[in-house]
Design a protein around this motif. Structure first.
Motif, mmCIF file in Angstrom:
data_model
loop_
_atom_site.group_PDB
_atom_site.id
_atom_site.type_symbol
_atom_site.label_atom_id
_atom_site.label_comp_id
_atom_site.label_asym_id
_atom_site.label_seq_id
_atom_site.Cartn_x
_atom_site.Cartn_y
_atom_site.Cartn_z
ATOM 1 N N VAL A 1 0.091 8.405 -2.595
ATOM 2 C CA VAL A 1 -1.047 8.361 -1.676
ATOM 3 C C VAL A 1 -0.556 7.968 -0.288
ATOM 4 O O VAL A 1 0.333 7.128 -0.157
ATOM 5 N N GLY A 2 -1.125 8.567 0.748
ATOM 6 C CA GLY A 2 -0.819 8.128 2.104
ATOM 7 C C GLY A 2 -1.796 7.030 2.488
ATOM 8 O O GLY A 2 -2.991 7.155 2.226
ATOM 9 N N TYR A 3 -1.290 5.974 3.091
ATOM 10 C CA TYR A 3 -2.168 4.835 3.393
ATOM 11 C C TYR A 3 -1.958 4.383 4.829
ATOM 12 O O TYR A 3 -0.834 4.073 5.229
ATOM 13 N N LEU A 4 -3.039 4.371 5.576
ATOM 14 C CA LEU A 4 -2.991 3.820 6.929
ATOM 15 C C LEU A 4 -3.872 2.566 6.915
ATOM 16 O O LEU A 4 -5.092 2.677 6.869
ATOM 17 N N PRO A 5 -3.249 1.386 6.919
ATOM 18 C CA PRO A 5 -4.064 0.167 6.852
ATOM 19 C C PRO A 5 -4.725 -0.121 8.190
ATOM 20 O O PRO A 5 -4.303 0.403 9.220
ATOM 21 N N ALA A 6 -5.746 -0.972 8.133
ATOM 22 C CA ALA A 6 -6.409 -1.387 9.377
ATOM 23 C C ALA A 6 -5.385 -2.083 10.260
ATOM 24 O O ALA A 6 -4.537 -2.814 9.782
ATOM 25 N N GLY A 7 -5.453 -1.820 11.548
ATOM 26 C CA GLY A 7 -4.486 -2.444 12.464
ATOM 27 C C GLY A 7 -3.302 -1.535 12.693
ATOM 28 O O GLY A 7 -3.038 -1.156 13.803
ATOM 29 N N ASP A 8 -2.631 -1.130 11.686
ATOM 30 C CA ASP A 8 -1.537 -0.138 11.605
ATOM 31 C C ASP A 8 -0.481 -0.572 10.590
ATOM 32 O O ASP A 8 0.107 0.253 9.917
ATOM 33 N N GLY A 9 -0.219 -1.910 10.497
ATOM 34 C CA GLY A 9 0.712 -2.395 9.478
ATOM 35 C C GLY A 9 2.150 -1.989 9.704
ATOM 36 O O GLY A 9 2.962 -2.014 8.771
ATOM 37 N N LEU A 10 2.491 -1.620 10.960
ATOM 38 C CA LEU A 10 3.902 -1.261 11.218
ATOM 39 C C LEU A 10 4.761 -2.519 11.175
ATOM 40 O O LEU A 10 4.308 -3.605 11.536
ATOM 41 N N GLY B 1 0.810 -1.211 0.000
ATOM 42 C CA GLY B 1 0.000 0.000 0.000
ATOM 43 C C GLY B 1 0.846 1.264 0.000
ATOM 44 O O GLY B 1 0.435 2.305 -0.505
ATOM 45 N N MET B 2 2.046 1.168 0.568
ATOM 46 C CA MET B 2 2.955 2.334 0.598
ATOM 47 C C MET B 2 3.782 2.423 -0.679
ATOM 48 O O MET B 2 4.616 3.303 -0.826
ATOM 49 N N GLY B 3 3.611 1.452 -1.568
ATOM 50 C CA GLY B 3 4.390 1.468 -2.811
ATOM 51 C C GLY B 3 5.747 0.818 -2.666
ATOM 52 O O GLY B 3 6.659 1.071 -3.453
ATOM 53 N N ILE B 4 5.905 -0.005 -1.637
ATOM 54 C CA ILE B 4 7.173 -0.719 -1.439
ATOM 55 C C ILE B 4 6.950 -2.187 -1.811
ATOM 56 O O ILE B 4 6.045 -2.831 -1.265
ATOM 57 N N ASP B 5 7.746 -2.681 -2.730
ATOM 58 C CA ASP B 5 7.577 -4.057 -3.174
ATOM 59 C C ASP B 5 8.144 -5.014 -2.116
ATOM 60 O O ASP B 5 9.340 -4.943 -1.810
ATOM 61 N N PRO B 6 7.321 -5.910 -1.570
ATOM 62 C CA PRO B 6 7.850 -6.870 -0.582
ATOM 63 C C PRO B 6 8.971 -7.731 -1.160
ATOM 64 O O PRO B 6 9.831 -8.201 -0.412
ATOM 65 N N LEU B 7 8.966 -7.926 -2.468
ATOM 66 C CA LEU B 7 10.071 -8.693 -3.065
ATOM 67 C C LEU B 7 11.381 -7.922 -2.901
ATOM 68 O O LEU B 7 12.439 -8.496 -2.672
ATOM 69 N N HIS B 8 11.303 -6.595 -3.013
ATOM 70 C CA HIS B 8 12.499 -5.761 -2.832
ATOM 71 C C HIS B 8 12.921 -5.715 -1.362
ATOM 72 O O HIS B 8 14.096 -5.813 -1.041
ATOM 73 N N TYR B 9 11.914 -5.532 -0.513
ATOM 74 C CA TYR B 9 12.239 -5.298 0.896
ATOM 75 C C TYR B 9 12.533 -6.591 1.651
ATOM 76 O O TYR B 9 13.424 -6.637 2.486
ATOM 77 N N HIS B 10 11.782 -7.644 1.364
ATOM 78 C CA HIS B 10 11.924 -8.876 2.142
ATOM 79 C C HIS B 10 12.697 -9.975 1.414
ATOM 80 O O HIS B 10 13.528 -10.646 2.000
ATOM 81 N N VAL B 11 12.377 -10.192 0.138
ATOM 82 C CA VAL B 11 12.862 -11.416 -0.519
ATOM 83 C C VAL B 11 14.278 -11.248 -1.084
ATOM 84 O O VAL B 11 15.160 -12.070 -0.790
ATOM 85 N N LEU B 12 14.491 -10.189 -1.860
ATOM 86 C CA LEU B 12 15.831 -10.030 -2.472
ATOM 87 C C LEU B 12 16.955 -9.992 -1.435
ATOM 88 O O LEU B 12 17.981 -10.674 -1.607
ATOM 89 N N PRO B 13 16.813 -9.229 -0.343
ATOM 90 C CA PRO B 13 17.902 -9.223 0.650
ATOM 91 C C PRO B 13 18.138 -10.602 1.264
ATOM 92 O O PRO B 13 19.284 -10.989 1.500
ATOM 93 N N ARG B 14 17.061 -11.335 1.501
ATOM 94 C CA ARG B 14 17.225 -12.677 2.093
ATOM 95 C C ARG B 14 17.842 -13.634 1.084
ATOM 96 O O ARG B 14 18.628 -14.519 1.456
ATOM 97 N N PHE B 15 17.482 -13.455 -0.156
ATOM 98 C CA PHE B 15 18.049 -14.260 -1.233
ATOM 99 C C PHE B 15 19.571 -14.031 -1.298
ATOM 100 O O PHE B 15 20.370 -14.968 -1.270
ATOM 101 N N GLY B 16 19.971 -12.758 -1.337
ATOM 102 C CA GLY B 16 21.402 -12.421 -1.389
ATOM 103 C C GLY B 16 22.132 -12.872 -0.139
ATOM 104 O O GLY B 16 23.238 -13.435 -0.203
ATOM 105 N N ALA B 17 21.496 -12.646 1.013
ATOM 106 C CA ALA B 17 22.137 -13.010 2.280
ATOM 107 C C ALA B 17 22.311 -14.516 2.384
ATOM 108 O O ALA B 17 23.334 -14.997 2.891
ATOM 109 N N ALA B 18 21.334 -15.278 1.899
ATOM 110 C CA ALA B 18 21.435 -16.745 1.977
ATOM 111 C C ALA B 18 22.596 -17.233 1.113
ATOM 112 O O ALA B 18 23.366 -18.110 1.534
ATOM 113 N N ILE B 19 22.753 -16.662 -0.071
ATOM 114 C CA ILE B 19 23.854 -17.086 -0.950
ATOM 115 C C ILE B 19 25.198 -16.774 -0.287
ATOM 116 O O ILE B 19 26.076 -17.635 -0.174
#
Lengths: 260, 222
Positions: B79-88, A138-156
């Motif tokens: 867009v600013g987004y505050l999800p339900a719960g907080d999502g921190l 929702g914030m425009g951050i790809d979980p693949l970028h934030y979570h998966v790629l670093p873990r992929f690199g770190a595991a290697i």
């Protein structure tokens, strides 16, 4: 009458679907790496460092203990038995093939899969259940970028580094075992170094890369596959460990077949 | 002028009904409704995190669901987004949570980000608790941090899912004012779209447009 066949067919179909989903996940991860934003690289690098700290540095004592005990036991027995047969020069091949090339990468990868693979899967599954993955998207951050790629690199990096450490400690521990059983240290080093070929090093490094990819991919895939129920978290961790271990053994077998 | 957020004949999940709704610029709009009314799905549809079975959602005139994954992610950063719960993120401090979108999606230096974060944390009254982990923070502190994170880029449109759940009316009023971002001649500085089961009665005068979703029908409150 047909029920067992149908059940078998369903099991095979599920496995194929799972493999397809894993392949798609791996492809999406590699594709996402191409457009990681410049600022995002710094963020991903921080996550990678944290993961290397957990996967490699915190696992180092375990790997050192496993390596030194295994090598000491194998070389102690081998020096005695091969000495009786007058074939102590085979000790080098034993050390290089059995420990440096086969058991070193295999045991290291299994240890990392059991220790960090389950942790990665459980962490990502928890993130998904807690709504963190949804929030990132929702914030425009790809979980693949934030979570998966670093873990992929770190595991290697971690698996490769730990395999190198495992093999170095195994050689030193083998020296202690050989010396304790009456072999002159210089003779031990002569035998081991004469048996070590460049090909063995390449096979070990390639295994490290491949096992690292397995440990980085399968747990991330299993962790992000959960739908949102907390009861799925332990299941994801367990499936990550089982899947990684099976994949590591299959790859290890293929290596033996290809490089025998 | 095009409304920043438009729901066009959007099918509500699990219900046969469809809704059409516009969120005009510089207005705070709320849609309330009971749990199974489909109201919870609206923020996800707005950001194309989920796709409705029918109809479309336009965000700044763009159907985000039709964009590539890469473009959709970039679009959502407006867009600013505050999800339900907080999502921190629970492995980061409140400060790092607020900083995350800036670190990931901007070319600001760490010093500039630091300055911006300090202002945001002061605004949401978390200046004395920036290093708390979400697990050690109260519900209200977490919601404040999540709002600061949503506002980190100073977006023109803010989408808030269940923003006031479990908060006192006073805290809810503070958060609403922060989300509105001050007043202009035409209304609030930001456009605010909120969903939830209800909003505190005291806040109703500060929300220009209020809808209620019941049995698949969207009814505008007088």
């Amino acid at each position: 009458m047909t029920a067992p066949v149908a059940a078998l067919g369903q099991g095979v179909a599920r496995s194929i679907a799972l493999l397809g989903a894993l392949a798609r996940f791996s492809f999406l991860t590699l594709e996402a790496a191409r457009w990681l934003p410049r600022a995002g690289r710094r963020v991903a690098f921080r996550v990678l460092l944290r993961q290397v700290w957990f996967t490699a540095l915190q696992a180092l004592p375990l790997i050192l203990v496993l390596s030194s005990i295994l090598s000491f036991l194998v070389i102690s027995q081998a020096v005695r038995e091969l000495g009786r047969l007058g074939a102590t020069e085979l000790l080098g091949r034993l050390m290089v093939i059995a420990i440096v090339r086969e058991l070193g990468p295999l045991i290291t990868a299994l240890a990392v899969a059991g220790r960090s693979g389950t942790a990665i899967a459980a962490e990502l599954a928890t993130n998904k259940v807690m709504g963190e993955i949804n929030a990132l998207e929702g914030m425009g951050i790809d979980p693949l970028h934030y979570h998966v790629l670093p873990r992929f690199g770190a595991a290697i990096l971690s698996v490769l580094g730990l395999i190198i450490m495992f093999d170095l400690v195994a050689i030193v521990s083998g020296l202690l075992a050989a010396t304790a059983n009456g072999m002159v240290p210089a003779r031990y080093f002569d035998i081991v170094l004469a048996s070590l070929a460049l090909g063995d090093v390449w096979v070990t490094v390639t295994k490290g890369l491949l096992f690292g990819i397995i440990v980085g991919t399968i747990p991330s895939f299993q962790g992000l596959r959960v739908r949102g129920s907390p009861t799925e978290i332990p299941v994801a961790a367990s499936q990550a460990a089982v899947g990684s271990i099976i994949a590591i053994f299959i790859c290890s077998g293929l290596f033996v077949f290809l490089f025998a | 002028m095009t409304a920043p957020l438009q729901f066009e004949d959007v099918a509500l999940p699990g219900l046969g009904s469809r809704i059409t709704l516009e969120v005009p610029e510089h207005r705070a709009v709320v849609v309330t409704g009971p749990e199974a009314s489909g109201v919870d799905a609206l923020p996800g549809f707005a950001l194309a995190l989920a796709r409705p079975a029918a109809g479309r959602v336009l965000l700044f005139g763009e159907d985000v669901a039709n964009l590539s994954r890469r473009d959709a992610l970039a679009f959502r950063r407006q867009v600013g987004y505050l999800p339900a719960g907080d999502g921190l993120l629970h492995n980061l401090s409140l400060r790092d949570n607020v900083a995350l979108p800036l670190r990931y999606g901007s070319d600001f230096t760490e010093r500039e980000i630091d300055g911006r974060i300090r202002i945001m944390l002061t605004l949401v009254k978390l200046a004395d608790a920036p290093d708390l982990r979400p697990a050690d923070a109260t519900d209200e502190q977490r919601r404040r941090a999540a709002l600061a994170r949503a506002l980190a880029f100073d977006p023109g449109l803010v989408i808030l899912a269940d923003p006031f759940d479990g908060l006192t009316t006073r805290a809810a009023a503070e958060l609403l004012e922060l989300a509105r971002g001050g007043e202009t001649e035409t209304g609030s500085r930001r456009t605010v779209f909120m969903t939830g089961q209800s909003i505190p009665q005291l806040l109703e005068p500060r929300v220009e447009v209020r809808y209620r979703l019941a049995q698949g029908e969207l009814v505008r409150d007088a």
